[in-house]
Motif scaffolding. Structure first.
Motif: not given
Length: 361
Positions: A34-44, A66-74
């Motif tokens: 996906x090219x995004x990065x997340x926190x390990x706690x991301x709910x996606x 990588x671009x920041x995830x819009x869901x977990x907003x790292x």
């Protein structure tokens, strides 16, 4: 920078699946599909294991493309801790084509020292470095997809094609207009946890792999372009794809063996030195004198050192495994800090190899 040493990829993947909050602010996952990065706690939805890359800082995630995830907003914790970060990231998002300078920070009423310290603390780079890297990457991506210099320049936020040509020309020693549309050798950008690298390959072998900021890179590219009779261009091949996969495994700690076919550019003596470098196991080092003895020329220490420095396929031809006779780090074209990080990365492979050799109870 961080004082937290990342555990092995299996532990991190298990922590991500469990949404382990103890890793908050200490580890992040980049998802290659996906090219995004997340926190390990991301709910996606959790990515596949083979699509995960692990990072110990926000800056490493961004440098790797990588671009920041819009869901977990790292990036939110950094923005909450340092309001100036949120202010400038919002400004960057609102003006992606703007060429940011220190004068812009002053015009916004921001203290340059405060901005620099805040971004260095959380990203390992200045805000201006982050903005430049983002602009240049967008241009490379456009060229790699077959876009024109004009399209690449616009995507990179440059005011004109000539401005983009000048910037890439300073970086690579060549202007995009000098690159062939149907090249014999193809240039691609590969991101790593230690910063972006330039890889040059044809359909059969890798010819060059260097960190973007290596001083010798422009000279090396000019030599390759001359050897290819000017047929050097942007894009990627199956060799680039294989290289990206194997570099990902190397940095993830899951494999130090490379199967990418290589094409050397140098003398026969240099070829022997580079082959000897490739025979050094990951996690081990040699001195120049030891390497000279291994190729059967114990008096050729200086020549071995010159061949080591002339290597233009970083990591795969592991010149970083050569240290001083007294055990100190010696010069490295990618920077001594990278040499230290590569040696530290490979220490994990050495520990694994030793444990496999121990007798089982």
């Amino acid at each position: 920078m961080t004082l937290f040493a990342l555990p092995d990829p299996d532990t991190l993947y298990d922590a991500m699946r469990a949404r382990d909050a103890s890793y908050e602010g200490r580890a992040w996952v980049g998802v290659t599909s996906t090219g995004i990065f997340c926190r390990l706690t991301c709910a996606a939805r959790k990515p596949k294991r083979e699509n995960c890359r692990w990072f110990d800082s926000l800056g490493a995630c961004l440098e790797a493309g990588f671009r920041p995830c819009k869901h977990c907003r790292p990036l939110d914790p950094a923005m909450a801790a340092e309001p100036v970060i949120g202010t400038l990231l919002d400004a960057l998002a609102a003006r992606p084509d703007h060429v940011w300078r220190e004068a812009d920070l002053i015009a916004m009423g921001l203290d340059r020292g405060t901005v620099r310290r805040a971004f260095k603390r959380h990203f390992g780079m200045s805000f201006l470095d982050l903005a430049r890297l983002d602009r240049l990457r967008r241009g490379f991506e456009t060229l790699g997809e077959g876009g024109t210099v004009l399209e690449a320049g616009l995507d990179a936020g440059f005011s004109s094609p000539s401005a983009f040509r000048a910037r890439v020309g300073r970086l690579l020693g060549l202007a995009p207009s000098d690159f062939a549309q149907e090249p014999r050798l193809t240039v691609d950008w590969i991101d790593t946890p230690l910063g972006p690298m330039i890889a040059v390959a044809d359909d059969r072998a890798l010819h060059l792999l260097e960190f973007m900021d290596r001083k010798a890179l422009p000279t090396e590219l000019k030599a390759l372009a001359k050897g290819a009779k000017g047929m050097l261009g942007f894009g990627h091949t199956q060799i680039h794809d294989l290289l990206a996969r194997e570099l990902g495994a190397y940095f993830d700690g899951t494999g130090a063996a490379f199967t990418v076919p290589l094409c050397y550019h140098g003398s026969g003596f240099s070829h022997r030195v580079w082959d000897a470098l490739r025979r050094i196991p990951a996690g081990e080092t040699r001195s120049y004198g030891e390497l000279a003895r291994e190729i059967g020329q114990p008096s050729a220490t200086r020549a071995v050192a010159r061949a080591n420095g002339a290597n233009q396929i970083a990591i795969l031809v592991p010149c970083h495994r050569v240290i001083g006779a007294d055990g100190t780090l010696t010069g490295y074209g990618g920077g001594l800090w990278r040499k230290q990080r590569l040696i530290e990365t490979e220490a994990g492979y050495a520990r694994a190899a030793r444990s496999e050799r121990l007798p089982q109870p």
